[in-house]
Write a protein that holds these residues in place. Sequence first.
Motif: not given
Length: 335
Positions: A178-197
């Motif tokens: 998807a096109v990244t708009p100006a000023g958009y910052h990608l989120p940090a890499p995910p910390r948890f591998s399961t939804l419960e965690e």
Amino acid sequence: MSGSGGHIRLRLTCVCLALALLAYVGLTQWALGHTLFREHPGGSAGSLPLAANSHPEDASKSINDRMLFFNRVPKSGSEMLVLLLQWLQGQNTFRHIRLRNSVRRYLSHGEQLDLAAEIGEKIFESAEPRLSFDRHVYFTNFSTLGLKMPVYLNLIRDPVEKAASRFYYSRVTPRPGAVTPAGYHLPAPPRFSTLEECVAAHDPECVFISGQKYDLSIPYFCGHEEYCRELNNKAALNTAKRHVEHWYPVVGILEDINSTLAVLQDRLPSFFDGVLELYYNQLLAPHHNRNRHRPRVSEEVEQIFRKNLTTEYEFYDFIRQRLSLQYQTIKLPEG
């Protein structure tokens, strides 16, 4: 005197800038209208003509029924429905067009004009009598731009299942093309591998708090206003319901795909005639695009999400009841 003169020059500069901005807006509107309102050489899907009446109460006069706009809710089976549209376009004599996507689904007024201009360009280039479009984008009221509305279409799913699907999908594909708009910052890499965690740690990725802004289902029917993204905002819920009643002949439910396709075939035959036969012959399972390796949501997490996603479930139940009533009116052929 020099200070007074400088003040006058500053005021004149501001006035000139304001006039220039007004001229730009007017020129943009004119250019957009010139692009969209030209007669199509084949007299087909033609244009998005000026709306004679932009009030929803007179929706039938404000809709261009030769245009279908699927403003897709993510992680709700939308790729499956796009695939069916692509397969059906030949036999039902329409053309399906995938619009440019963006990581941000809410648009400024200028970006809404750009969206309308992109649609207008595709209309002018096409010789087909009908066109369908898809894009992940919030509800856009083209009538406020002086244009006729397309026929809107969407598909939603159980809010807990949608949240879980997005959580695990992001660990496989953090940012689909998807096109990244100006000023958009990608989120940090995910910390948890399961939804419960993630939920147990109260991580922002997995916490839903009333009043905060989220990209859930309701904004795709409410619109680009700030309040539409606020969780458990009753005004957003009511606006979304109102838009569904006025502009969406069908909103499907992924968990009830059979009824969804039957109602689409019945209510929108110009685009979906033959979709049931095609679906059963070509797609082997209702959840064609399902992540088969995704763990099931625990009962504890499901209860937490259901408690927090109040208006999302109100909207889901509203759509489910509406679809059920529509399905009950259909007389399906035997066998």
